[in-house]
Design an enzyme around this catalytic site. Structure first.
Site, PDB file in Angstrom:
ATOM      1  N   TYR A 149       1.134  27.044  14.653  1.00 35.90           N
ATOM      2  CA  TYR A 149       1.420  26.684  13.263  1.00 35.90           C
ATOM      3  C   TYR A 149       1.792  27.883  12.386  1.00 35.90           C
ATOM      4  O   TYR A 149       2.193  27.703  11.239  1.00 35.90           O
ATOM      5  CB  TYR A 149       0.237  25.920  12.658  1.00 35.90           C
ATOM      6  N   GLU A 235     -17.193  11.698  34.941  1.00 36.08           N
ATOM      7  CA  GLU A 235     -15.737  11.702  34.803  1.00 36.08           C
ATOM      8  C   GLU A 235     -15.271  11.243  33.425  1.00 36.08           C
ATOM      9  O   GLU A 235     -14.478  11.923  32.781  1.00 36.08           O
ATOM     10  CB  GLU A 235     -15.099  10.806  35.872  1.00 36.08           C
ATOM     11  N   ASP A 288     -15.097   7.872  39.483  1.00 37.35           N
ATOM     12  CA  ASP A 288     -14.631   6.612  40.049  1.00 37.35           C
ATOM     13  C   ASP A 288     -14.386   6.761  41.544  1.00 37.35           C
ATOM     14  O   ASP A 288     -13.970   7.837  42.017  1.00 37.35           O
ATOM     15  CB  ASP A 288     -13.325   6.171  39.385  1.00 37.35           C
TER      16      ASP A 288
END
Length: 407
Positions: A149, A235, A288
């Site tokens: 920026y 996760e 998972d």
């Protein structure tokens, strides 16, 4: 009556000894406190010396690269900068102690001033190298977002600054934070942990109900304290929040849970490594039961291709896979309607994992992948709620921890 003087004498001796013992305890506590204070002062002194050493090293390496550019100009050659490619697996090998590591000078990327395809990137890289030099020299820090920026039209996008910063770190063979460039964290942690941030802010992770944001300057943390017996990497943020809501930290005391909210950012990976360095306690992963979850856990354990130049600061090869194991799906007799069929993307990702440099180092993990592929189905962590709403918190995790159900 003749025994009374002896009893009185014994009574006086007893209180005299108690009084003496109390004084000795007070002296011992004072010595112990001074010893701890001296240890902390020594640690601060060592850290300051280490900081000065790495800063001088970074400044010297930046100067060396600029000198090489000047030498090329003096020889009427086009200026250029070169660094090891971070996009090719051919550049990456496996080491048991650190995981993935970048092999030097196998495949090199180059930004040249006389090439129309890299002139702009070359100029931007020099600009960012200049900013890094100022930050390191003045011992101040800046976020990559602040750098962008300052001149968004110059850089064009935040991703350009991110890539350039990583390329500079790779070129100098230093961790990115040694450039004094920080990134905003996305990961969260909770549990039996406290520390002091670089600005003096005291953080107590045991008091949170939603998680504490992982600090943006992990290396600047001091007074890191915990009585935790293990760390649990989760996760997904949704699972992390459910564990907190369901009272996992009350059920299993003395533990730390942390999430990278999917694919982990550098700060979260550094924090996991910092916890290992500080406490050397077991670190487990809960992901998972699908190829993408397994890949995420492999990133924590072995590192990633793009940051293989800094694996020793980002990996913990001793991480164990707690769940959800594909073999657990069968053992728990989860109904097929609760499972999700593997997609082509899942199959492709599994094929990629089998080709990774660490494939032969984790045979039990790869056996689980074969079970997954053979079944044709995957399971998210939330699938365990099909058994009961609190099964994950009340049964699955506690039993796995207690009985060693990890690989």
């Amino acid at each position: 009556m003749a025994n009374e003087p002896d009893l009185c004498s014994t009574h006086c001796d007893l209180w005299h000894n108690i009084d003496k013992l109390q004084k000795e305890i007070i002296i011992y506590e004072r010595i112990h406190a001074l010893s701890n204070e001296n240890k902390e002062q020594v640690a601060i002194s060592v850290k300051a010396e280490s900081s000065l050493r790495y800063r001088n090293d970074v400044l010297r390496k930046l100067e060396d690269n600029i000198e090489r550019i000047i030498e090329r100009l003096q020889q009427n050659k086009a200026p250029a900068v070169a660094f090891d490619s971070r996009t090719s697996w051919q550049n990456v090998s496996f080491s048991a102690d650190v995981g993935l590591k970048l092999d030097k000078d196998k495949s090199v990327s180059e930004l040249r001033f006389d090439s129309i395809n890299s002139t702009t990137r070359f100029a931007l890289m020099l600009s960012l190298m200049s900013e890094c030099y100022k930050l390191v020299q003045s011992n101040t820090f800046s976020t990559k977002r602040d750098i962008y920026y300052r001149d968004p039209q110059l850089f064009g996008s935040q991703s350009v600054v991110d890539e350039l910063a990583d390329n500079i770190a790779c070129m100098l063979s230093v961790p990115r934070h040694h450039l004094h460039l920080l990134a905003t964290s996305k990961g969260c942690l909770a549990g039996d942990l406290s520390f002091i941030e670089m600005d003096g802010n005291c953080v107590y992770c045991s008091t949170t109900t939603t998680g504490i944001l992982v600090p943006s300057h992990v290396e600047g943390l001091t007074n890191i304290r915990s009585e935790a017996k293990f760390v649990l990497i989760v996760e997904k943020d949704a699972t992390f929040q459910k564990l907190l809501d369901d009272g996992l930290l009350k059920r299993i005391k003395n533990c730390i849970i942390i999430t990278g909210k999917g694919f982990p950012d550098i700060n979260t990976r550094m924090m996991v490594r910092k916890l290992w360095d500080c406490f050397h306690i077991p670190i487990f992963g809960l992901v998972d039961a699908d190829p993408h979850g397994i890949e995420i856990l492999c990133v924590y354990k072995f590192g990633s291709k793009s940051y293989s130049f800094d694996s020793h600061n980002l990996t913990v090869p001793s991480i164990r896979w707690l769940g959800v194991l594909p073999s657990d799906i069968k053992h728990l007799q989860i109904r097929k309607e609760s499972l999700i069929p593997l997609t082509k993307a899942d199959m492709d990702k599994a094929g990629e994992l089998i080709k990774r440099p660490y494939y032969k180092q984790i045979p039990t993990w790869m056996k689980e992948i074969q079970i997954l592929l053979t079944s044709g189905y995957k399971a998210e962590i939330q699938t365990l709620t099909a058994i009961s709403n609190n099964f994950l918190t009340d049964v699955y995790i506690p039993n796995k921890i207690q009985h060693g159900g990890w690989i």
